[in-house]
Design an enzyme around this catalytic site. Structure first.
Site, PDB file in Angstrom:
ATOM      1  N   ARG A  72       1.950   3.023  -5.116  1.00  0.00           N
ATOM      2  CA  ARG A  72       1.374   4.095  -5.937  1.00  0.00           C
ATOM      3  C   ARG A  72       2.261   5.339  -5.819  1.00  0.00           C
ATOM      4  NH1 ARG A  72      -0.928   0.247  -6.846  1.00  0.00           N
ATOM      5  NH2 ARG A  72      -3.125  -0.229  -7.090  1.00  0.00           N
TER       6      ARG A  72
ATOM      7  N   MET B 173       0.765  -1.230   0.000  1.00  0.00           N
ATOM      8  CA  MET B 173       0.000   0.000   0.000  1.00  0.00           C
ATOM      9  C   MET B 173       0.797   1.280   0.000  1.00  0.00           C
ATOM     10  SD  MET B 173      -0.672   1.908   3.546  1.00  0.00           S
ATOM     11  CE  MET B 173      -0.833   3.555   2.996  1.00  0.00           C
ATOM     12  N   PRO B 174       2.140   1.230   0.054  1.00  0.00           N
ATOM     13  CA  PRO B 174       2.832   2.540   0.147  1.00  0.00           C
ATOM     14  C   PRO B 174       2.393   3.484  -0.968  1.00  0.00           C
ATOM     15  CG  PRO B 174       4.398   0.741   0.452  1.00  0.00           C
ATOM     16  CD  PRO B 174       3.104   0.115   0.001  1.00  0.00           C
ATOM     17  N   ILE B 175       2.064   4.711  -0.570  1.00  0.00           N
ATOM     18  CA  ILE B 175       1.641   5.741  -1.525  1.00  0.00           C
ATOM     19  C   ILE B 175       2.558   6.940  -1.339  1.00  0.00           C
ATOM     20  CG2 ILE B 175      -0.227   7.299  -2.201  1.00  0.00           C
ATOM     21  CD1 ILE B 175      -2.217   5.243  -1.093  1.00  0.00           C
TER      22      ILE B 175
END
Lengths: 63, 63, 63, 63, 63, 63
Positions: F40, F1-3
């Site tokens: 993302r 999930m790192p954004i």
């Protein structure tokens, strides 16, 4: 001046955060030909209840 | 409607945060001729391990 | 290191933006006793269709 | 890909946060005709001392 | 006070943006029991070259 | 999930932006041991009048 804010799930060690700062800075320097001292990284940690994917929290999804 | 988000290192007192909200709001009101009640300030505190300068955390740099 | 991101409606002159950067930086320096050269300001301009208040855009609200 | 970051005062229950993620995701899916699995929600909780309205913190305003 | 910033790909109509502001505001009001007039929505549009998924831009991925 | 959201001055080519997305994604994957498809990247370009350093815009500073 590139300033990158990285949102991620909580739970990483200080060593991983230090590695993240170093690696992302190097990636920005290389891709943009920017001086390293101009790069700033902001890490934002989030609990699993605070991150939603497809309408449910990562906590509820068991991630 | 101006909305300012201020990222800063943790460790400031409630008095300093209150002064920050007051001073930044006044600065925005004056520079933009905006009504005070339309201004919002969001403070985001960060630990030293979460802020990177030139590839190292503020913690590692001893700041 | 304080980094302030200011979201505001588009339409201000370059002189107003320059005044905004100067005034907000001075406010941060004074309230936090931070060195001026450590302060960064990011201005984010938005069209009226992109800002919602109470469920309607500023465009629709006639602001 | 819509990614929504929601800043709000701390103090909500996990049930409210789960409801928030579900409801905001559904709203985005409906309004933009986006696939649910492409939507991400980030919740950012703030203490009352960190949110300023019209030059004072929510804490000082007694909200 | 809830303030939601929504990042999305450019190309939506003003009608869709208006619907997005209305629907997301209603979702926040319902889930958090917040007064509608306290909710702010910020829309941030991005070109396809500016959004990366799994290491490639949406432009390159043909999305 | 790192954004990761990257704020930078406008003026880079599409090739540089593509390289930036690729390099920063790889850096995050390596440092956090995260799956590439969960990463993302959001690029936010700013004109020189919108970035302030030490109280003056990059435009005024001649950068």
């Amino acid at each position: 001046m590139p300033i990158a804010q990285i949102n991620m799930m909580e739970g990483r060690s200080n060593e991983q955060k230090e590695a993240l700062i170093e690696a992302v800075t190097a990636a920005i320097v290389q891709a943009l030909d920017a001086p390293p001292e101009s790069v700033r990284i902001l890490i934002n940690e989030m609990p699993k209840q605070h991150f939603g994917i497809a309408g449910q929290s990562a906590q509820k999804l068991g991630r």
